[in-house]
Design a protein around this motif. Structure first.
Motif, PDB file in Angstrom:
ATOM      1  N   ASP A 237      -3.935  -2.223  -8.437  1.00 39.67           N
ATOM      2  CA  ASP A 237      -3.606  -0.824  -8.221  1.00 39.67           C
ATOM      3  C   ASP A 237      -2.183  -0.691  -7.666  1.00 39.67           C
ATOM      4  OD1 ASP A 237      -3.635   1.910  -7.709  1.00 39.67           O
ATOM      5  OD2 ASP A 237      -4.969   1.752  -5.988  1.00 39.67           O
ATOM      6  N   TRP A 238      -1.948  -1.178  -6.481  1.00 39.39           N
ATOM      7  CA  TRP A 238      -0.678  -0.994  -5.781  1.00 39.39           C
ATOM      8  C   TRP A 238       0.480  -1.726  -6.440  1.00 39.39           C
ATOM      9  CZ3 TRP A 238      -1.798  -1.568   0.173  1.00 39.39           C
ATOM     10  CH2 TRP A 238      -2.762  -0.627   0.552  1.00 39.39           C
TER      11      TRP A 238
ATOM     12  N   SER B 249       3.091   1.217 -11.147  1.00 40.12           N
ATOM     13  CA  SER B 249       3.275   1.596  -9.737  1.00 40.12           C
ATOM     14  C   SER B 249       4.623   1.116  -9.218  1.00 40.12           C
ATOM     15  CB  SER B 249       2.156   1.007  -8.877  1.00 40.12           C
ATOM     16  OG  SER B 249       0.913   1.559  -9.225  1.00 40.12           O
TER      17      SER B 249
END
Length: 163
Positions: A41-42, A47
């Motif tokens: 995710d991060w 991102s």
């Protein structure tokens, strides 16, 4: 080793560095599955790319010409008076060689109007706490949501006054 602004072509190497350092640092704390989910995710390429485009931020790498050994990302808040250091990571095998200090110095220099640098650090990450304490940071509080509002990851908040 030199410090420079990160670019789009650096993003796969930056992601590899983050995945490596996060597993080495946080698997014992959060478990490998949670660390993998955070990385996905991060530290996804999309991102990371979004950070490159922020006008209120600085995204840098430490590069020796053959490998990216470290990275840092910070943004300004409080009308430029506070630098929020979101990330500063150095490859496991390159730690303890001054790379983190170089990255931190460049981040601070990138925000000349700032009077404070603030960051969040996992309480169990003794190595990072030792680094930041040696760099003049002091504990200033805590949060239950490190990194983003809904993370559920507790952390200590450290600050360093620049004036």
């Amino acid at each position: 080793m030199f410090v420079r602004t990160a670019g789009v072509l650096d993003l796969p190497a930056i992601r590899d560095l983050l995945v490596e350092t996060w597993h080495a640092t946080y698997d014992a704390i959060y478990g490998a599955d949670r660390v993998a989910a955070i990385n996905d995710d991060w530290h996804a390429l999309a991102s990371l790319k979004a950070r490159l485009d922020r006008l209120d931020a600085e995204f840098i790498v430490a590069d020796d010409g053959s490998e990216i050994a470290g990275m840092a990302f910070a943004s300004a808040s409080d009308e430029g008076k506070t630098v929020v250091l979101h990330q500063l990571y150095v490859r496991q095998g390159r730690q303890g060689r001054g790379i983190g200090g170089m990255l931190l110095d460049e981040i601070i220099d990138s925000f000349p109007d700032a009077d404070t640098v603030r960051l969040e650090v996992e309480a169990a990450n003794a190595r990072a706490i030792g680094f930041y304490t040696a760099e003049g940071f002091v504990e200033a509080g805590s949060t239950q949501n490190c990194g983003r509002q809904d993370s559920g990851i507790p952390a200590l908040i450290f600050e360093r006054k620049l004036v």
